[in-house]
Design a protein around this motif. Structure first.
Motif, short mmCIF file in Angstrom:
data_model
loop_
_atom_site.label_atom_id
_atom_site.label_comp_id
_atom_site.label_asym_id
_atom_site.label_seq_id
_atom_site.Cartn_x
_atom_site.Cartn_y
_atom_site.Cartn_z
N ALA A 118 -0.40 7.15 -4.20
CA ALA A 118 -0.82 7.51 -2.85
C ALA A 118 -0.93 8.83 -2.86
CB ALA A 118 0.33 7.06 -1.99
N GLU A 141 -2.39 7.96 2.48
CA GLU A 141 -3.62 7.25 1.83
C GLU A 141 -3.17 6.49 0.54
OE1 GLU A 141 -8.08 7.16 -0.04
OE2 GLU A 141 -6.92 8.97 0.26
N VAL A 142 -3.26 5.30 0.45
CA VAL A 142 -2.99 4.53 -0.78
C VAL A 142 -4.28 4.42 -1.67
CG1 VAL A 142 -2.09 2.47 -2.01
CG2 VAL A 142 -1.14 3.32 0.23
N SER A 199 -0.97 -6.93 -1.30
CA SER A 199 -1.72 -5.50 -1.34
C SER A 199 -1.52 -4.94 0.04
CB SER A 199 -3.19 -5.71 -1.60
OG SER A 199 -4.04 -4.63 -1.46
N LYS A 249 0.50 -1.20 1.34
CA LYS A 249 -0.10 -0.62 1.95
C LYS A 249 0.52 -0.11 3.46
CE LYS A 249 -4.48 -1.17 -0.09
NZ LYS A 249 -6.04 -1.55 0.26
#
Length: 345
Positions: A87, A60-61, A37, A41
């Protein structure tokens, strides 16, 4: 203790300092979901493209759902990951006007090549059309593919260290195997290849990976008729009620099922209405593509139905957990939900 060079190689203890997982025979698994994760990102937020239209970059994710693990079995590393991600991107034109958009990847998986990845790019609602959208769909998508490809490379290089242990007088080189390269048979991950009938000069195929398994039986009594109990196991609406969650149940031979938030999956092999249910069944954390065979026999005992369960092919060490899971999430849940466990006078 077996002597070197004698006996079943699975039980030969080599001269090793740690004396663990000898010959790398036993299945070991490492959960790398958290690391993945963070890495995804990091890679995605580094995506930035520039053209004559302006500049676009991921900011942004907003969604990252899935799991990842890497397994060692007989010196082979089997890596597994499945992700769904969304995203946000921000585009700035040459004149300084800013545009917002979204990017979605619904099928990031070890089974898919990067070129086959579905990547959708769009503008946010009420945003006017802009040439920056074309820039993102062409160059931006390519950069996202490259970033996600780097994730797979990082996963394999970061976590192979220590998964394959050295044997006597040598260091094993790990063999990386994709999940979809692991073939399935009825009770093991990959089918055995017989060499007894090989023709002279032929090259025998690689032996499959055998998983030690066990079998068990259970018996329960339900205060209902066989047809009602049969419907409870094979009807999607009934399954969703007693599991208290969304489910997929295709109640016909060959039909698949998925329940308990994807933790249980499989398919029906044989269905004899009101009498018998045979299924291939697996729990998510079992070795990849390994299924147990479960047979449920329903017997009419007047005002109640006796269910006999035969389960074969459960990975060794998972017997108690599987029994408890069936008792709690199937049998007890069905009785509590539909009242099949209490007599009313």
């Amino acid at each position: 203790m077996a002597k070197w060079g004698e006996g079943d190689p699975r039980w030969i203890v080599e001269e090793r300092a740690d004396a663990t997982n000898v010959n790398n025979w036993h299945w070991t698994e490492r959960d790398v979901t958290g690391w993945s994760s963070d890495k995804l990102k990091e890679l995605l937020l580094g995506v930035r493209v520039e053209g004559s239209e302006g500049v676009c970059q991921l900011t942004e994710v907003s969604k990252l759902e899935g799991e990842a693990s890497i397994n060692n079995r007989k010196g082979k590393l089997i890596y597994f990951y499945e992700w769904v991600l969304k995203a946000s991107w921000l585009g700035t034109s040459k004149t300084g006007i800013k545009y917002k958009g979204n990017l979605e990847v619904p099928n990031l998986s070890d089974e898919n090549d990067m070129d086959d990845l579905d990547i959708t790019v769009s503008l946010c609602k009420d945003e006017p059309n802009t040439p920056l959208l074309s820039l993102m769909k062409k160059d931006g998508v390519q950069r996202v593919r490259e970033a996600l490809g780097q994730y797979g490379s990082h996963l394999r290089s970061e976590f192979t260290q220590g998964m394959i242990l050295p044997t006597a007088n040598k260091v094993n080189e790990p063999q990386l195997v994709k999940r979809n390269q692991v073939k399935t048979s009825k009770t093991q991950i990959s089918s055995k290849v017989s060499t007894s009938g090989s023709t002279p000069g032929s090259t025998p195929g690689p032996m499959g990976v055998r998983i030690p398994t066990c079998s068990f039986s259970l018996k329960e009594t339900f205060l209902t008729s066989p047809d009602e109990l049969y419907r409870t196991f094979t009807n999607q609406e009934f399954v969703q009620v007693f599991t208290h969650s969304a489910a997929v149940v295709e109640g016909h031979p060959g039909g698949r099922f998925q329940l308990l938030e994807g933790n249980v999956t499989g398919h029906f092999v044989e269905l004899v209405p009101d009498e018998k249910i045979v299924m291939r069944w697996r729990f998510r954390t079992w070795p990849s593509e390994h299924y147990a065979t479960i047979c449920l026999d329903l017997k009419d005992r007047g005002d109640e139905t006796e269910l006999r369960m035969e389960c074969q092919g459960v990975p060794s060490g998972e017997e108690d957990r599987t029994k408890e899971g069936w008792r709690r999430y199937y049998f007890e849940a069905i009785k509590l939900t539909f009242g099949y466990g209490a007599r009313l006078y």
